[in-house]
Each structure stands twice: as structure tokens, then as C-alpha cells.
Design a protein around this motif. Structure first.
Motif, PDB file in Angstrom:
ATOM      1  N   GLY A  39      24.574 -51.807-120.843  1.00 14.69           N
ATOM      2  CA  GLY A  39      25.073 -52.674-121.886  1.00 14.69           C
ATOM      3  C   GLY A  39      24.735 -54.107-121.566  1.00 14.69           C
ATOM      4  O   GLY A  39      24.203 -54.427-120.511  1.00 14.69           O
ATOM      5  N   GLY A  40      25.055 -54.923-122.483  1.00 20.94           N
ATOM      6  CA  GLY A  40      24.817 -56.342-122.290  1.00 20.94           C
ATOM      7  C   GLY A  40      25.483 -57.117-123.395  1.00 20.94           C
ATOM      8  O   GLY A  40      25.772 -56.589-124.461  1.00 20.94           O
ATOM      9  N   GLN A  41      25.763 -58.339-123.093  1.00 17.90           N
ATOM     10  CA  GLN A  41      26.377 -59.237-124.053  1.00 17.90           C
ATOM     11  C   GLN A  41      26.150 -60.656-123.580  1.00 17.90           C
ATOM     12  O   GLN A  41      25.605 -60.872-122.515  1.00 17.90           O
ATOM     13  N   TYR A  42      26.559 -61.578-124.365  1.00 18.86           N
ATOM     14  CA  TYR A  42      26.463 -62.987-124.007  1.00 18.86           C
ATOM     15  C   TYR A  42      27.660 -63.683-124.634  1.00 18.86           C
ATOM     16  O   TYR A  42      28.163 -63.274-125.676  1.00 18.86           O
ATOM     17  N   PRO A  43      28.163 -64.710-123.986  1.00 15.35           N
ATOM     18  CA  PRO A  43      29.327 -65.404-124.544  1.00 15.35           C
ATOM     19  C   PRO A  43      28.936 -66.200-125.795  1.00 15.35           C
ATOM     20  O   PRO A  43      27.927 -66.894-125.799  1.00 15.35           O
ATOM     21  N   GLN A  44      29.752 -66.043-126.859  1.00  9.27           N
ATOM     22  CA  GLN A  44      29.493 -66.747-128.112  1.00  9.27           C
ATOM     23  C   GLN A  44      30.726 -66.588-128.997  1.00  9.27           C
ATOM     24  O   GLN A  44      31.232 -65.474-129.157  1.00  9.27           O
TER      25      GLN A  44
ATOM     26  N   ALA B  39      21.877 -56.555-131.577  1.00  6.97           N
ATOM     27  CA  ALA B  39      21.328 -56.268-130.245  1.00  6.97           C
ATOM     28  C   ALA B  39      22.421 -55.766-129.301  1.00  6.97           C
ATOM     29  O   ALA B  39      22.215 -54.798-128.561  1.00  6.97           O
ATOM     30  N   VAL B  40      23.587 -56.389-129.326  1.00  8.10           N
ATOM     31  CA  VAL B  40      24.673 -55.984-128.430  1.00  8.10           C
ATOM     32  C   VAL B  40      25.243 -54.630-128.856  1.00  8.10           C
ATOM     33  O   VAL B  40      25.448 -53.748-128.027  1.00  8.10           O
ATOM     34  N   VAL B  41      25.467 -54.441-130.139  1.00  4.67           N
ATOM     35  CA  VAL B  41      26.005 -53.161-130.619  1.00  4.67           C
ATOM     36  C   VAL B  41      24.988 -52.041-130.385  1.00  4.67           C
ATOM     37  O   VAL B  41      25.353 -50.933-129.985  1.00  4.67           O
TER      38      VAL B  41
ATOM     39  N   GLY C  65      41.512 -57.735-127.723  1.00 12.24           N
ATOM     40  CA  GLY C  65      40.379 -58.501-128.238  1.00 12.24           C
ATOM     41  C   GLY C  65      39.561 -59.056-127.086  1.00 12.24           C
ATOM     42  O   GLY C  65      39.985 -59.021-125.934  1.00 12.24           O
ATOM     43  N   MET C  66      38.383 -59.538-127.398  1.00 12.47           N
ATOM     44  CA  MET C  66      37.521 -60.135-126.376  1.00 12.47           C
ATOM     45  C   MET C  66      37.025 -61.483-126.890  1.00 12.47           C
ATOM     46  O   MET C  66      35.866 -61.615-127.304  1.00 12.47           O
ATOM     47  N   PRO C  67      37.906 -62.483-126.892  1.00  8.63           N
ATOM     48  CA  PRO C  67      37.490 -63.804-127.385  1.00  8.63           C
ATOM     49  C   PRO C  67      36.223 -64.274-126.674  1.00  8.63           C
ATOM     50  O   PRO C  67      36.097 -64.177-125.461  1.00  8.63           O
ATOM     51  N   GLY C  68      35.288 -64.735-127.457  1.00  4.28           N
ATOM     52  CA  GLY C  68      34.010 -65.185-126.919  1.00  4.28           C
ATOM     53  C   GLY C  68      32.990 -64.069-126.790  1.00  4.28           C
ATOM     54  O   GLY C  68      31.829 -64.328-126.480  1.00  4.28           O
ATOM     55  N   MET C  69      33.412 -62.827-127.035  1.00  6.04           N
ATOM     56  CA  MET C  69      32.477 -61.689-126.952  1.00  6.04           C
ATOM     57  C   MET C  69      32.878 -60.606-127.945  1.00  6.04           C
ATOM     58  O   MET C  69      33.001 -59.433-127.589  1.00  6.04           O
TER      59      MET C  69
END
Length: 178
Positions: free
Chosen positions: A72-77, A89-91, A127-131
Motif C-alpha cells: 500500500g501507499g499513501q501521502y499526507p494531504q 492511485a491510493v485506493v 478517521g484518518m485526518p490528512g489521509m
């Protein structure tokens, strides 16, 4: 991976970038020189790649006893700034990839022989604030896990999810100090 390798299991590390899997295997071999670690290239966003990787594993090792979906992967936003391309892309990596790999392991081997699937999700219940993209995908993997466990249990396939909290790893090297 470390515990499976220490238990003398053959561990196949699947990664889009072969060098990363090789580097991880080399590092683990320093701790466990007897470890049986192999690599297979896979692109979770590409169904043909997932099918090919599962078939290659079966051709080389003759079985798939267990699967750990840890990619997996993600970036803060902040949500308001996530583009559709970034969301997708993340999903695609965190949800679609886990689904495709699980389904291929099941249909190509586990349906007839049983096995175990462990999906690594995230502590997303508050929740995942920022992600938000990662939280949504990981919540989807939880629902997928529960559904697959119900549907595949008759074949002797256990499907579980593990939701660790914060894990200090090299993945955080790409984030800013905040």
C-alpha cells in the motif's frame, strides 16, 4: 516476514520494484542466514500482473499456504486537496490490489486446498485526518476481509485483518517533519 522465515517457511516477497524486495531479503538474511526468501515482481494496479505473479508462485513453489497483504501507499494531504488521480492511485493500491491478490490466491490455489489470508489495514476507526484516501481504502479492506471470511470459510480459508497503529518505518522518511 521475519517470523515466517525463522520458522523455516519459504517466503515469497512480491513487489513492483524488484530491487526493494531484494534489499529487504538481503537485510533479513543478515539476521537469518538460513531464511528461504524469494521475490516475484507484481503491479497491484494491473490485473494481468497479479494473475501472472500468482501463477508464477504456484509454478515455482507448488502451493500458496498463506498470503499477507501488506502493500500500500499513501501521502499526507487534506481531503480538499486530494486530486481524483491521487485518490484513485491510493485506493487502487490499498484496496483493489488487496482484493485482486486475495482473489487470485483463492481461485488459483486456496479454494481447493485451504489457506490463510491476513490483510494489514490501519487504525482507521476514528478517521484518518490528512489521509482520507488511505482510511477509505483500509476501511474497504476491512469489509472485504469480513465478507471473504464468510464466503471462503467453507473451503478452509481463514481471512483476517490486522490494524496496527503508528509504525515507525522507513516509509515515514518521505513525509515532512510535521
Amino acid at each position: 516476514t521475519r517470523y515466517l522465515a525463522a520458522a523455516n517457511a519459504t517466503v515469497v516477497m512480491a513487489c513492483r520494484t524488484p530491487g526493494k524486495a531484494q534489499a529487504a531479503a538481503d537485510q533479513l538474511r543478515k539476521e537469518l542466514p538460513q531464511a528461504r526468501l524469494e521475490q516475484v515482481q507484481i503491479d497491484l494496479a494491473d490485473y494481468a500482473s497479479v494473475r501472472r505473479a500468482a501463477a508464477e508462485i504456484l509454478q515455482r513453489f507448488k502451493k500458496i499456504d498463506g498470503l499477507v497483504n501488506n502493500a500500500g501507499g499513501q501521502y499526507p494531504q487534506p481531503v480538499r486537496d486530494i486530486s481524483l488521480k491521487g485518490w484513485d492511485a491510493v485506493v487502487r493500491s490499498n484496496l483493489h490490489g488487496g482484493f485482486l491478490v486475495s482473489r487470485e490466491a483463492y481461485t488459483q490455489w486456496m479454494e481447493a486446498h485451504g489457506g490463510s489470508i491476513v490483510n494489514i489495514i490501519a487504525d482507521m476507526w476514528m478517521g484518518m485526518p490528512g489521509m482520507a484516501h488511505s482510511g477509505a481504502a483500509r476501511a474497504g479492506m476491512l469489509s472485504f476481509t469480513e465478507t471473504a471470511a464468510c464466503e471462503w470459510g467453507h473451503a478452509g480459508v481463514r481471512v483476517n485483518a490486522v490494524a496496527p497503529g503508528f509504525v515507525a518505518s522507513s516509509g515515514f522518511d518521505t513525509y515532512g517533519p510535521e
